[in-house]
Design a protein around this motif. Structure first.
Motif, PDB file in Angstrom:
ATOM      1  N   ASP A  66      -1.659 -15.520  -9.537  1.00 33.90           N
ATOM      2  CA  ASP A  66      -1.136 -15.742  -8.190  1.00 33.90           C
ATOM      3  C   ASP A  66       0.381 -15.768  -8.144  1.00 33.90           C
ATOM      4  O   ASP A  66       0.955 -15.813  -7.050  1.00 33.90           O
ATOM      5  N   ASP A  67       1.044 -15.773  -9.283  1.00 33.71           N
ATOM      6  CA  ASP A  67       2.505 -15.818  -9.338  1.00 33.71           C
ATOM      7  C   ASP A  67       3.004 -14.539  -9.990  1.00 33.71           C
ATOM      8  O   ASP A  67       2.627 -14.228 -11.124  1.00 33.71           O
ATOM      9  N   PRO A  68       3.834 -13.768  -9.304  1.00 30.10           N
ATOM     10  CA  PRO A  68       4.331 -12.525  -9.920  1.00 30.10           C
ATOM     11  C   PRO A  68       5.156 -12.762 -11.171  1.00 30.10           C
ATOM     12  O   PRO A  68       5.273 -11.871 -12.008  1.00 30.10           O
ATOM     13  N   LEU A  69       5.727 -13.958 -11.328  1.00 30.60           N
ATOM     14  CA  LEU A  69       6.503 -14.234 -12.533  1.00 30.60           C
ATOM     15  C   LEU A  69       5.622 -14.359 -13.768  1.00 30.60           C
ATOM     16  O   LEU A  69       6.100 -14.205 -14.892  1.00 30.60           O
ATOM     17  N   ASP A  70       4.322 -14.630 -13.573  1.00 29.26           N
ATOM     18  CA  ASP A  70       3.400 -14.743 -14.700  1.00 29.26           C
ATOM     19  C   ASP A  70       2.726 -13.417 -15.032  1.00 29.26           C
ATOM     20  O   ASP A  70       1.922 -13.366 -15.972  1.00 29.26           O
ATOM     21  N   ALA A  71       2.995 -12.388 -14.271  1.00 31.04           N
ATOM     22  CA  ALA A  71       2.282 -11.123 -14.438  1.00 31.04           C
ATOM     23  C   ALA A  71       3.003 -10.222 -15.427  1.00 31.04           C
ATOM     24  O   ALA A  71       4.233 -10.188 -15.488  1.00 31.04           O
ATOM     25  N   GLY A  72       2.173  -9.489 -16.214  1.00 34.07           N
ATOM     26  CA  GLY A  72       2.737  -8.451 -17.075  1.00 34.07           C
ATOM     27  C   GLY A  72       2.845  -7.135 -16.361  1.00 34.07           C
ATOM     28  O   GLY A  72       3.657  -6.276 -16.724  1.00 34.07           O
ATOM     29  N   VAL A  73       2.023  -6.929 -15.323  1.00 34.97           N
ATOM     30  CA  VAL A  73       2.021  -5.697 -14.540  1.00 34.97           C
ATOM     31  C   VAL A  73       1.828  -6.097 -13.079  1.00 34.97           C
ATOM     32  O   VAL A  73       1.065  -7.008 -12.774  1.00 34.97           O
ATOM     33  N   VAL A  74       2.506  -5.375 -12.177  1.00 35.59           N
ATOM     34  CA  VAL A  74       2.367  -5.580 -10.734  1.00 35.59           C
ATOM     35  C   VAL A  74       1.732  -4.342 -10.135  1.00 35.59           C
ATOM     36  O   VAL A  74       2.196  -3.217 -10.373  1.00 35.59           O
ATOM     37  N   LEU A  75       0.653  -4.552  -9.372  1.00 36.33           N
ATOM     38  CA  LEU A  75      -0.002  -3.463  -8.648  1.00 36.33           C
ATOM     39  C   LEU A  75       0.423  -3.543  -7.195  1.00 36.33           C
ATOM     40  O   LEU A  75       0.091  -4.514  -6.502  1.00 36.33           O
ATOM     41  N   MET A  76       1.164  -2.541  -6.722  1.00 37.55           N
ATOM     42  CA  MET A  76       1.639  -2.497  -5.334  1.00 37.55           C
ATOM     43  C   MET A  76       0.702  -1.608  -4.542  1.00 37.55           C
ATOM     44  O   MET A  76       0.582  -0.414  -4.819  1.00 37.55           O
ATOM     45  N   VAL A  77       0.017  -2.177  -3.545  1.00 42.03           N
ATOM     46  CA  VAL A  77      -0.971  -1.465  -2.744  1.00 42.03           C
ATOM     47  C   VAL A  77      -0.316  -1.006  -1.454  1.00 42.03           C
ATOM     48  O   VAL A  77       0.295  -1.802  -0.739  1.00 42.03           O
ATOM     49  N   LEU A  78      -0.443   0.298  -1.171  1.00 40.72           N
ATOM     50  CA  LEU A  78       0.095   0.890   0.050  1.00 40.72           C
ATOM     51  C   LEU A  78      -1.058   1.384   0.908  1.00 40.72           C
ATOM     52  O   LEU A  78      -2.121   1.742   0.399  1.00 40.72           O
ATOM     53  N   ASP A  79      -0.839   1.453   2.201  1.00 44.15           N
ATOM     54  CA  ASP A  79      -1.865   1.874   3.151  1.00 44.15           C
ATOM     55  C   ASP A  79      -1.633   3.329   3.537  1.00 44.15           C
ATOM     56  O   ASP A  79      -0.488   3.733   3.815  1.00 44.15           O
ATOM     57  N   ALA A  80      -2.726   4.127   3.519  1.00 46.56           N
ATOM     58  CA  ALA A  80      -2.616   5.549   3.873  1.00 46.56           C
ATOM     59  C   ALA A  80      -2.516   5.767   5.365  1.00 46.56           C
ATOM     60  O   ALA A  80      -2.366   6.915   5.805  1.00 46.56           O
ATOM     61  N   ALA A  81      -2.572   4.713   6.155  1.00 51.56           N
ATOM     62  CA  ALA A  81      -2.501   4.888   7.607  1.00 51.56           C
ATOM     63  C   ALA A  81      -1.127   5.365   8.048  1.00 51.56           C
ATOM     64  O   ALA A  81      -0.999   6.130   9.008  1.00 51.56           O
ATOM     65  N   ALA A  82      -0.062   4.951   7.354  1.00 54.59           N
ATOM     66  CA  ALA A  82       1.299   5.313   7.752  1.00 54.59           C
ATOM     67  C   ALA A  82       2.210   5.113   6.552  1.00 54.59           C
ATOM     68  O   ALA A  82       1.878   4.372   5.619  1.00 54.59           O
ATOM     69  N   PRO A  83       3.362   5.776   6.534  1.00 52.69           N
ATOM     70  CA  PRO A  83       4.305   5.572   5.427  1.00 52.69           C
ATOM     71  C   PRO A  83       4.775   4.129   5.375  1.00 52.69           C
ATOM     72  O   PRO A  83       4.726   3.377   6.362  1.00 52.69           O
ATOM     73  N   LEU A  84       5.213   3.727   4.204  1.00 46.38           N
ATOM     74  CA  LEU A  84       5.669   2.338   4.033  1.00 46.38           C
ATOM     75  C   LEU A  84       6.929   2.098   4.842  1.00 46.38           C
ATOM     76  O   LEU A  84       7.706   3.008   5.128  1.00 46.38           O
ATOM     77  N   GLY A  85       7.114   0.839   5.187  1.00 47.87           N
ATOM     78  CA  GLY A  85       8.267   0.444   6.000  1.00 47.87           C
ATOM     79  C   GLY A  85       8.979  -0.744   5.408  1.00 47.87           C
ATOM     80  O   GLY A  85       8.895  -1.020   4.199  1.00 47.87           O
ATOM     81  N   ARG A  86       9.677  -1.501   6.267  1.00 47.37           N
ATOM     82  CA  ARG A  86      10.459  -2.640   5.784  1.00 47.37           C
ATOM     83  C   ARG A  86       9.582  -3.726   5.177  1.00 47.37           C
ATOM     84  O   ARG A  86       9.973  -4.372   4.201  1.00 47.37           O
TER      85      ARG A  86
END
Length: 488
Positions: A66-86
């Motif tokens: 649950d803490d990104p500081l404890d992770a060895g890898v980060v999976l970033m999930v994007l939505d195909a509905a529209a390009p990523l934004g802010r």
């Protein structure tokens, strides 16, 4: 070279077991290298279904943290509905670290037909956002497919990419033991910061300040208020005495003007009864006023010391006999002269008869004497009234002085008694406050000692964790012993 948790100093192992027992048990129950994955992304991007798909393929491949500081890898999930934004870029900046690999997944490709265009747009935006994402690969995933993930869904390819990134991170960066130590270190630092930022005993300090501010029970204010009330009571009671004396004087003068000789003789006793009744009424007024004074001073009337009943105000004796003076003699002379003249006027018709002329002389003398006696008596009655009026006025003046002395004496006595009670209450209040303040000081010292002990324990645990991290760092920097080249 990596080291297991059990190879570290015993104090380091004990700190990890106390602060992070779950991670310590995980390291003790499995291999040293464990893949820890943090899944990030905007809301409604399909993260939950994607996590379920990864677990269905290989439940033991990753530990989801649950803490990104404890992770060895980060999976970033994007939505195909529209390009990523802010929103997506801000999430990416928060969860990623320079040394942590990031794997990108584009979900819901089975729902949106133009997902390929969206993926190319996302790749261009990521390259422009950070240089490390210039040649990034975005894995297309149909996380919404029903049933077990298949090769067509893209979940298998995503899992392989995550495992590859995790293996490379494990070989090139930190071991699982080091990550657990750093995670434990962050927990200790956060706890120490919370202890320092939290002011121990704030409520006790506020209570202590409040008690010291009113340590004497507002004695000075109560005494000052008592003095002002006493002065006000003095003015009101003096006015009451004056008004009652004026009313009594008017009534006495009216009674004396209507009194006969017998009533004048008994009037001193009557005046004494009137003064006694007025004194009783005035005593009731003074008592009521003193009760109000005690109530305003915060002292119950039942708690006030008993007062000695005031002495009765009495008329100072009886009037002295009126001394007959020149006025009385002149009244007798004038009365006799007037009587003789009146007698001669009455007997003038008798002088016409010679036989009755001699008889008119005794008749004239008798009438003259009678008129002289009546006039002298009337003049004496008037003088007695004037004498009694003067005596009554002087007596009421004396009674007024007695009443004023009585009122002032009772006021001063009540002021002294109430002041003593206020001082006694103040001393009792001060003793209670001092006792409570001493108790609060003891509690504050205990809280401070406990807080200092907690901070010292955090510092000792941090030192133990740092020693473990230094040993891991030193072990990583040790040169590998290569076989010596044999000379031929």
């Amino acid at each position: 070279m990596t080291r297991a948790l059990t190879d570290l100093p015993a104090e380091t192992v004990d700190v990890v077991a106390r602060w992070n027992p779950t991670a310590a048990a995980r390291l003790a129950s499995g291999p040293e290298f464990r893949h820890e994955l943090f899944v990030a992304g905007p809301r409604r991007a399909g993260k939950s279904r994607l996590i379920d798909g990864l677990r269905e393929l290989d439940a033991s491949a990753f530990d989801f943290v649950d803490d990104p500081l404890d992770a060895g890898v980060v999976l970033m999930v994007l939505d195909a509905a529209a390009p990523l934004g802010r929103e997506e870029l801000s999430v990416l900046d928060v969860v990623t670290r320079p040394a942590c690999p990031v794997v990108f997944a584009l979900t819901k490709i089975d729902v949106h037909r133009d997902w390929a265009t969206v993926r190319e747009r996302d790749r261009a935006l990521l390259a422009g956002h950070a240089e490390r994402f210039a040649d990034v690969t975005i894995h297309a995933v149909a996380a919404g497919l029903r049933g077990a993930p298949t090769r067509e869904s893209g979940v298998e390819a995503l899992l392989a990419a995550l495992l590859s990134a995790a293996d490379g991170q494990t070989r090139e960066a930190r071991s699982g033991t080091e990550r657990v130590l750093e995670q434990t270190r962050r927990m200790i630092v956060a706890t120490g910061r919370s202890i320092r930022e939290t002011e121990a005993g704030a409520d006790l300090r506020a209570e202590r300040a409040r008690l010291l501010a009113h340590r004497d029970g507002q004695r000075a204010e109560r005494v000052a208020r008592l003095r002002s009330q006493v002065q006000l009571g003095k003015v009101e009671l003096m006015h009451e005495v004056s008004s009652r004396i004026r009313a009594a004087g008017a009534a006495v003068r009216a009674d004396i003007d209507r009194a006969g000789r017998t009533e004048l003789a008994d009037y001193p006793d009557r005046l004494a009864d009137v003064v006694k009744k007025l004194s009783a009424d005035l005593d009731g007024v003074v008592t009521t006023r003193l009760d109000h004074l005690r109530a305003r001073a915060g002292v119950a009337a039942s708690d006030a010391p008993g007062t000695v009943p005031p002495p009765d105000s009495t008329v100072p004796g009886r009037p002295e006999p009126r001394h007959r003076g020149l006025e009385d003699r002149m009244t007798i002379l004038i009365g006799a002269s007037a009587g003789l003249g009146l007698g001669r006027l009455v007997v003038t018709p008798l002088s016409v008869v010679p036989a009755l002329d001699i008889a008119s002389i005794p008749l004239t003398l008798t009438l003259g004497g009678g008129v002289a006696w009546w006039l002298a008596r009337a003049r004496g009655h008037i003088a007695e009234r004037s004498h009694m009026r003067q005596w009554a006025t002087e007596s009421l003046t004396t009674v007024r002085a007695q009443w004023e002395q009585l009122v002032l004496g009772r006021l001063l006595s009540a002021e002294a008694q109430i002041s003593e009670m206020i001082l006694a209450e103040s001393r009792s209040r001060a003793g209670e406050v001092d006792s409570r303040v001493a108790q609060i000081d003891g509690e504050l010292r205990g809280l401070t000692a406990r807080r200092n002990g907690q901070l010292a324990a955090c510092d000792r645990d941090l030192a133990a964790i740092d020693r473990g991290l230094r040993e891991i760092s030193d072990a990583r920097r040790e040169p590998k012993h290569l076989p010596e080249r044999q000379s031929t």
